[in-house]
Structure formats: C-alpha cells, structure tokens
Design a protein around this motif. Structure first.
Motif, short mmCIF file in Angstrom:
data_model
loop_
_atom_site.label_atom_id
_atom_site.label_comp_id
_atom_site.label_asym_id
_atom_site.label_seq_id
_atom_site.Cartn_x
_atom_site.Cartn_y
_atom_site.Cartn_z
N ALA A 142 0.83 -1.21 0.00
CA ALA A 142 0.00 0.00 0.00
C ALA A 142 0.86 1.25 0.00
CB ALA A 142 -0.91 0.02 1.23
N VAL A 143 0.25 2.32 -0.47
CA VAL A 143 0.80 3.66 -0.29
C VAL A 143 -0.13 4.38 0.68
CG1 VAL A 143 1.50 5.82 -1.37
CG2 VAL A 143 1.72 3.66 -2.64
N MET A 144 0.43 4.97 1.74
CA MET A 144 -0.35 5.57 2.81
C MET A 144 -0.05 7.06 2.88
SD MET A 144 -0.44 4.21 6.74
CE MET A 144 -1.71 4.69 7.90
N VAL A 145 -1.06 7.90 2.71
CA VAL A 145 -0.83 9.35 2.62
C VAL A 145 -1.89 10.14 3.37
CG1 VAL A 145 0.24 9.10 0.33
CG2 VAL A 145 -2.21 9.65 0.51
N GLU A 146 -1.54 11.38 3.69
CA GLU A 146 -2.50 12.43 4.04
C GLU A 146 -2.53 13.37 2.84
OE1 GLU A 146 -1.36 13.75 8.43
OE2 GLU A 146 0.34 13.08 7.22
N VAL A 147 -3.69 13.82 2.41
CA VAL A 147 -3.72 14.75 1.27
C VAL A 147 -3.42 16.18 1.72
CG1 VAL A 147 -5.24 13.33 -0.13
CG2 VAL A 147 -6.23 15.03 1.39
N ILE A 148 -3.58 16.45 3.02
CA ILE A 148 -3.02 17.65 3.64
C ILE A 148 -2.33 17.19 4.91
CG2 ILE A 148 -3.44 19.92 4.63
CD1 ILE A 148 -6.00 20.13 3.04
N GLY A 178 -10.68 14.90 7.67
CA GLY A 178 -12.02 14.40 7.36
C GLY A 178 -13.13 15.06 8.15
N ILE A 179 -14.35 14.60 7.88
CA ILE A 179 -15.57 15.06 8.57
C ILE A 179 -15.74 16.58 8.41
CG2 ILE A 179 -17.01 14.77 10.62
CD1 ILE A 179 -15.89 12.15 9.51
N GLY A 180 -15.61 17.03 7.15
CA GLY A 180 -15.95 18.40 6.80
C GLY A 180 -14.88 19.44 7.04
N ARG A 181 -13.77 19.08 7.63
CA ARG A 181 -12.75 20.06 8.03
C ARG A 181 -12.28 20.94 6.87
NH1 ARG A 181 -11.07 23.17 11.77
NH2 ARG A 181 -12.08 21.65 13.14
N THR A 202 -16.82 16.42 2.52
CA THR A 202 -16.93 15.35 3.51
C THR A 202 -15.56 14.80 3.87
OG1 THR A 202 -17.33 13.80 1.68
CG2 THR A 202 -19.27 14.67 2.84
N PHE A 203 -14.76 14.51 2.85
CA PHE A 203 -13.37 14.08 3.01
C PHE A 203 -12.50 14.90 2.07
CE2 PHE A 203 -16.08 10.43 3.99
CZ PHE A 203 -15.66 10.15 5.28
N ALA A 204 -11.29 15.20 2.48
CA ALA A 204 -10.42 16.06 1.69
C ALA A 204 -10.00 15.42 0.37
CB ALA A 204 -9.18 16.43 2.51
N TYR A 205 -9.90 14.09 0.34
CA TYR A 205 -9.45 13.42 -0.89
C TYR A 205 -10.38 13.67 -2.06
CZ TYR A 205 -12.81 9.51 -0.47
OH TYR A 205 -13.96 8.73 -0.42
N LYS A 206 -11.63 13.99 -1.78
CA LYS A 206 -12.59 14.23 -2.86
C LYS A 206 -12.23 15.45 -3.70
CE LYS A 206 -16.58 11.85 -0.89
NZ LYS A 206 -16.97 11.06 -2.05
#
Length: 388
Positions: free
Chosen positions: A170-176, A212-215, A219-223
C-alpha cells in the motif's frame, strides 16, 4: 506534584466550559478556540444535538461488546459509506487505532508487507502507526520499528515511482499534512498516486483523521483531488470529542477482515455511535459544507491580505478550516502572544502556525481572529526588529 507522566508540554490554561468556538478557563477568561481540540470539535463545544444524542443513549445502554448487534454501528457505517468510496466500516477508538487497522488490513489483504508513506506525515503513536509516520523525532528512543516502510517526499512524483514495486502492499498518505506543516498534495501527485497503485496493484490508504468530517469543506479532503482510496481512516471530528475512530474499506477487502482477524473492546460502543451519528447528520449537510468552503476561502484571503506586509510571514496555505501560516521564524512566541490576546492556535512544526476553527465559527469570530493575528504579528515583528 502531578501524578501524570510528563508526556505533554501543557499550557498554563485550565478550561472549565465551552460553547461553540468559545472556551472559558477557571479564571473566567474567554478565548476564541481555533484549535478545536486539534481538529476534533468540528461542531464546537457543547453542540446541543450531540449532547442530546449522547444523553439519550446514556439512559439506555453504555456497553455490551461487539458480540452483539449494535444498531448505531449500522447507522453510522451507512452514512460513512454513502459519503465515501468505501463499502464496509470497522469501528475503533482513535486515529492511531484506525491507522493500525489499515496497516494490518493492507498486509493481510495483499499478502505483502512493504508500505510507502510520506516524509513529514503523522499517523499515530502505536508501534505500527509510528512506523508509518515519516518523522524521525516521533521514532527516537523506541528502538527497532515495524519494518518495510519507505518514506518519500510529498509531491515528488519521481520519488514515489521509484519507491513503489511489485512487493508494495500500500501507499499511505495524508492529502493535507497536519502535523507536518499544513502541506497540500497537488493534482499531479494525486494522479501519479492513482497510476502507481493501479500499475502495481497496491492499495491506496488515505489518512483523513485530521482532514475528514468536513474540516476542509468537503466530507473528506481526498474528494477535492479526484482520488478513490481503497482504505480511509477517520477519527477526531467523527465524535466531536467523544473517542471514536473508523476504517472505511472497499468491497474487495471484506474477506481479509473476517471474524477473529481484528477487534476492539470499546470500538463502536453505543455512546460513541450516538455522538458520531449526531455529528455526521449535522456536518454532512450540504449547507454546512458550503459554509465551511466559503468562510474558509474568505478567512484565508483575509489573512493573506493582512499578513502579507510582515516580513516573517512566508505563506498562508490550507483548505476550508485547516489553515497554516508558514513563518521565517519559530512560532512559539506568536502562539504565546495569541493566547494573551484570547486566541488559541497551535504549531504544525516549529515554523508553521496551525489554525483549526470549529466548523460552526461565525463570521464575526473569524474577523476577530484576523484582527488578533494582525496585532500579534505586528508586535512580534516590531520586537524582533528592536532586538536585532
């Protein structure tokens, strides 16, 4: 003398009550809380609908264990899969637990062990999630880590392509990257992620514990990057302060998490599910997300305009209500000055000021925060000029 382990460098503030974006300490001093429990209290303090939901559940049932059918789990899981790219949910108690579950699931589902993650990332402090975290300071003093992790720089496409192989699970990331300095993934890198994962058949794990959760206004930042992760991890804002975490995974991963493969005694307990359901019903409203987008864009532009005149400010960056002010100097004195003025903010590394307002923050509160930050930066810069 305190009986607590000194694992935190605590501030000399003892909060006693809060409401919305306001926090009041034991001396009666009122603060604008633009930390939100580190991106946890997305609906602010003491949101009436979350309070009501938890109070009602308190008088019904607290805990039975996951040997039983828990209606709240099915309800919250359904909301999460409807608003993500996943099909199934595993509940736990924190972001670190969710990321630990993601690592286990990726290894079991693929039969491979190698995972690529990003430098400056933060995924938790358990041995597995700590190994996934690309920061030496988090690793120091704990001996050998879980093996077969490779760290690459965010937005370095060539480094990513060189790191992923047929042996990669897997590749594991945060988009921010939150703890890593409010660093944003760009579209080119997101596209490379999709191509690399598709080419080698490895999973894409996106850690949305903080984003996530609207921050960030969705709904999620990856979108916002047109990604479709195999696994998403969430926590923090999911319970608005009640401990809860979740792993959301695609249909193809279902068999890898069969009975007995993973578990959590308190994960998905009725109280946590009551809080999470109330949160999601509020945060995932289109008008709420639109408000976060609009107010976040205004606030970021306002800070860019007001702070651009200060030499110590390099850049204002972020999405929605997740904003970083990158500085030439360390931000510790800036944070102290903000506290004195009644604004709570925190660092994201030594030279980045991190601002995480509750999603329910009003326009007037944003304007007040902008005024305080402008005043503080002016005073700090003047002081540094005199000292130099």
């Amino acid at each position: 003398m305190s009986a607590l382990f000194p694992t935190y460098a605590r501030w000399d503030i003892a909060p006693e009550k809060g409401l919305g974006a306001k926090l009041i300490d034991g001396n009666g001093k009122e603060y604008l809380d633009f930390i939100s429990g580190i991106a946890v209290c997305n609906l602010g303090h003491c949101h009436p609908k979350v309070i009501s939901a938890v109070e009602q559940q308190l008088n019904k049932l607290w805990h039975v264990s996951n040997l039983f059918q828990i209606k709240g789990q099915e309800e919250v899981a359904q909301i999460l899969v409807e608003h993500s790219d996943g099909d199934y949910v595993f509940f736990c108690n924190s972001g670190a637990e969710a990321n630990e579950a993601a690592i286990k699931l990726a290894r079991k589902a693929t039969g491979k062990h190698h995972i690529v993650s990003l430098r400056n990332s933060f995924h938790g402090r358990t041995l597995g999630s700590m190994a996934a975290t690309g920061q030496d300071k988090i690793h120091q003093g704990f001996g050998p880590l879980l093996t077969e992790f490779t760290y690459v720089e965010m937005n370095d496409v060539a480094a990513l392509q060189n790191a992923v192989t047929e042996k990669t699970a897997a590749v594991m990331v945060e988009v921010i990257q939150g703890e890593g300095g409010i660093r944003l993934m760009n579209e080119q890198y997101a596209e490379a992620l999709k191509q690399v994962c598709d080419h080698y058949g490895c999973l894409l794990i996106i850690d949305e514990v903080q984003t996530g959760i609207g921050r960030t206004g969705t709904t999620f930042a990856y979108k916002q990057l047109n990604l479709s992760p195999d696994i998403v991890t969430v926590a923090k804002g999911l319970g608005n302060g009640f401990p809860v975490g979740a792993l959301i995974g695609k249909e193809s991963l279902k068999e890898a998490f069969s009975p007995g493969s993973h578990g959590s005694t308190f994960g998905g307990n009725p109280l946590a599910m009551a809080a999470a359901k109330a949160v999601l019903q509020e945060v995932f409203k289109p008008e709420m997300l639109q408000s976060v987008q609009e107010k976040g864009e205004w606030f970021k532009a306002e800070l860019e305009q007001k702070l651009s005149k200060f030499k110590i400010v390099e850049e204002v960056r972020g999405k929605g209500f997740m904003i970083g002010i990158a500085c030439e100097t360390e931000v510790a004195p800036i944070i102290s000055a903000c506290i004195e003025e009644g604004l709570l903010v925190l660092p994201a590394g030594p030279k980045v000021l991190r601002i995480l307002p509750p999603l329910v923050t009003t326009q007037n509160e944003l304007e007040r925060a902008s005024e305080i930050l402008t005043t503080v930066f002016s005073k700090v810069e003047q002081k540094q000029s005199v000292n130099s």
